[in-house]
Design a protein around this motif. Structure first.
Motif, PDB file in Angstrom:
ATOM      1  N   THR A  67     -12.137  -6.780   4.800  1.00 23.57           N
ATOM      2  CA  THR A  67     -10.733  -7.138   5.021  1.00 23.57           C
ATOM      3  C   THR A  67     -10.553  -8.652   5.070  1.00 23.57           C
ATOM      4  OG1 THR A  67     -11.095  -6.787   7.404  1.00 23.57           O
ATOM      5  CG2 THR A  67     -10.018  -5.018   6.178  1.00 23.57           C
ATOM      6  N   ILE A  80      -1.440  -8.575  14.882  1.00 21.92           N
ATOM      7  CA  ILE A  80      -0.330  -7.763  14.376  1.00 21.92           C
ATOM      8  C   ILE A  80       0.574  -8.678  13.554  1.00 21.92           C
ATOM      9  CG2 ILE A  80       1.684  -6.383  15.045  1.00 21.92           C
ATOM     10  CD1 ILE A  80      -0.002  -5.571  17.551  1.00 21.92           C
ATOM     11  N   PHE A 121       2.802  -2.996   8.894  1.00 15.91           N
ATOM     12  CA  PHE A 121       2.546  -1.855   9.778  1.00 15.91           C
ATOM     13  C   PHE A 121       3.243  -2.071  11.134  1.00 15.91           C
ATOM     14  CE2 PHE A 121       0.349   1.062  12.542  1.00 15.91           C
ATOM     15  CZ  PHE A 121       0.045   2.137  11.720  1.00 15.91           C
ATOM     16  N   THR A 177      -2.242   6.448  14.006  1.00 11.65           N
ATOM     17  CA  THR A 177      -3.047   5.579  14.886  1.00 11.65           C
ATOM     18  C   THR A 177      -4.195   6.353  15.516  1.00 11.65           C
ATOM     19  OG1 THR A 177      -1.179   4.125  15.348  1.00 11.65           O
ATOM     20  CG2 THR A 177      -2.985   4.116  16.950  1.00 11.65           C
ATOM     21  N   ILE A 236      -6.827   6.715  12.901  1.00 13.16           N
ATOM     22  CA  ILE A 236      -7.501   5.422  12.695  1.00 13.16           C
ATOM     23  C   ILE A 236      -8.445   5.123  13.859  1.00 13.16           C
ATOM     24  CG2 ILE A 236      -7.170   2.922  12.489  1.00 13.16           C
ATOM     25  CD1 ILE A 236      -4.449   3.528  11.184  1.00 13.16           C
ATOM     26  N   MET A 288      -2.980  -6.112   1.144  1.00 18.15           N
ATOM     27  CA  MET A 288      -2.858  -6.202   2.606  1.00 18.15           C
ATOM     28  C   MET A 288      -1.411  -6.113   3.081  1.00 18.15           C
ATOM     29  SD  MET A 288      -5.829  -6.214   3.893  1.00 18.15           S
ATOM     30  CE  MET A 288      -5.517  -6.723   5.577  1.00 18.15           C
ATOM     31  N   TYR A 332      -0.760  -3.501   5.684  1.00 20.32           N
ATOM     32  CA  TYR A 332      -1.111  -3.880   7.057  1.00 20.32           C
ATOM     33  C   TYR A 332      -0.101  -4.876   7.631  1.00 20.32           C
ATOM     34  CZ  TYR A 332      -3.600  -5.626  11.097  1.00 20.32           C
ATOM     35  OH  TYR A 332      -3.914  -5.994  12.385  1.00 20.32           O
ATOM     36  N   ARG A 333       0.346  -5.819   6.798  1.00 21.57           N
ATOM     37  CA  ARG A 333       1.304  -6.829   7.266  1.00 21.57           C
ATOM     38  C   ARG A 333       2.604  -6.196   7.746  1.00 21.57           C
ATOM     39  NH1 ARG A 333      -0.609  -9.485   2.619  1.00 21.57           N
ATOM     40  NH2 ARG A 333      -1.970 -11.244   3.125  1.00 21.57           N
ATOM     41  N   PHE A 390       0.894  -0.087  17.480  1.00 21.43           N
ATOM     42  CA  PHE A 390       0.323   0.933  16.604  1.00 21.43           C
ATOM     43  C   PHE A 390       0.692   2.339  17.076  1.00 21.43           C
ATOM     44  CE2 PHE A 390      -1.983  -2.743  15.397  1.00 21.43           C
ATOM     45  CZ  PHE A 390      -2.484  -2.519  14.124  1.00 21.43           C
ATOM     46  N   LEU A 446      -7.739 -12.119   9.824  1.00 24.07           N
ATOM     47  CA  LEU A 446      -6.477 -11.425  10.104  1.00 24.07           C
ATOM     48  C   LEU A 446      -5.684 -12.084  11.229  1.00 24.07           C
ATOM     49  CD1 LEU A 446      -7.179  -7.571   9.855  1.00 24.07           C
ATOM     50  CD2 LEU A 446      -5.681  -8.942   8.407  1.00 24.07           C
TER      51      LEU A 446
END
Length: 366
Positions: free
Chosen positions: A73, A111, A88, A49, A52, A82, A85-86, A41, A139
């Motif tokens: 989520t 991750i 990122f 980051t 966040i 999503m 995020y996948r 991140f 996740l």
């Protein structure tokens, strides 16, 4: 056999990085020196980051907000929304992989971009996940993950119900630093910190960011009892440390961030703490009875409920409950001993070593 091992982590709390470091040390001890730990991140998007991270810490102050984020989520995990995020950190992780050429990627944080990283032959690099709580958020889960290292038998059953084959899961516990499992001369630790051995020690672990509330009132109430000594670890919260230092009680010792926190665990009678997965695992390693303060809905609440169910912790929802629970606990040797026995039952020793051995075995068979 030489292996290039890439361990990914994240900056949201210190726990993930501590697991990654413990794992790297375990690989090194086994003779595998090509181990790289990467905070994907921060490496990929440092400014985003940091924003966040601040929002993540702030959300803990508003339990409902964090609960919505955490459980929300889970409901969206299979939705197209999503995809952000996948993906990122994919570019950065792929760049690192091209240079480092890992034989395996081990995630200490979910991750998902790691699943898309390919080797020089165009094949997917094997991905193993180390789940760092006593509950599995969705996740963490994907059919493409080659192996899951988890904390409990109950989690293994939960994953089976979610169609994760049992041969893909290994109950290892959550890795902690070797220092928590090493035998030490406790008399030397008492002398080092100038604690009186005949009196009870209550450890208050405010966490890496000092997010535990009402500590000052708890300290005042506990320090009014002459048979109790209080040790508070404030983490990186300098303001909190200064505030508690100003109390100037003889039976109160206040610490900032300390590498040797394992020493305080080992001489304490019980600990007041938040319920992060790593902190709880460290307590299990030394069988330190717990009073968990107002767990935030999400992984903290799930962790706390598991420990309470197993007879390894009490949950307290305000400062009065913390003080009363603590006084009741340290005055009752029967309950203290029962909690220690319960903690011993659910602790998996040498987690890092078990994971390393299993990783190597799996890579050899691929």
């Amino acid at each position: 056999m030489e292996l290039n091992i890439l361990i990914t982590t994240a900056p949201f709390g210190n726990g993930h990085k501590m697991v990654a470091t413990a794992l790297k040390n375990a690989f090194t001890n086994k003779g595998y020196y090509n181990v790289s730990v990467v905070d994907v991140f921060t490496e990929a998007h440092p400014r985003i980051t940091e924003t966040i991270k601040k929002a993540y810490i702030k959300s803990y102050e508003f339990g409902d907000a964090y609960s919505l984020l955490y459980y929300g989520t889970e409901k969206l995990v299979d939705k197209k929304v999503m995809d952000v995020y996948r993906n990122f950190g994919f570019r950065k992780l792929n760049q690192i992989a091209l240079e480092f050429k890992p034989d395996i990627i081990i995630n200490t944080f979910p991750i998902l971009a790691s699943l898309k990283i390919k080797n020089s032959s165009g094949e997917n690099i094997p991905v193993f996940n180390i789940v760092t709580d006593f509950y599995v958020h969705k996740l963490w889960l994907s059919e493409e993950i080659d192996k899951f290292y988890i904390a409990t038998n109950e989690l293994q059953e939960e994953l089976r119900k979610m169609n994760i084959p049992i041969e893909k899961t290994v109950v290892t516990g959550i890795p902690v630093r070797d220092a928590f499992e090493e035998m030490e001369n406790l008399n030397n630790i008492f002398k080092k910190y100038r604690f009186i051995k005949s009196k009870k020690i209550v450890l208050i672990n405010a966490g890496a960011f000092g997010v535990l509330k009402d500590i000052k009132k708890v300290c005042v109430d506990l320090c009014s009892h002459n048979n109790i000594q209080v040790a508070v670890v404030c983490g990186n919260n300098k303001e909190l440390k200064a505030q508690l230092d100003s109390l100037d009680y003889r039976n109160l010792k206040v610490f900032g961030f300390t590498e040797d926190i394992h020493e305080l665990y080992k001489i304490s009678t019980c600990m007041i703490t938040k319920s992060g997965g790593i902190t709880l695992s460290e307590a299990l390693a030394v069988q330190l009875p717990l009073i968990i303060f107002k767990p935030v809905p999400g992984q903290e609440k799930e962790n706390a409920l598991y420990f309470e169910k197993k007879g390894a912790a009490f949950i307290a929802n305000n400062s009065n409950e913390i003080v009363n629970r603590t006084l009741d606990l340290i005055c009752n040797h029967t309950i203290l001993n029962a909690m220690r026995k319960n903690m011993k039952k659910i602790y998996n020793k040498s987690s890092s070593e078990i994971i390393v051995d299993d990783v190597v075995k799996n890579i050899e068979s691929l």
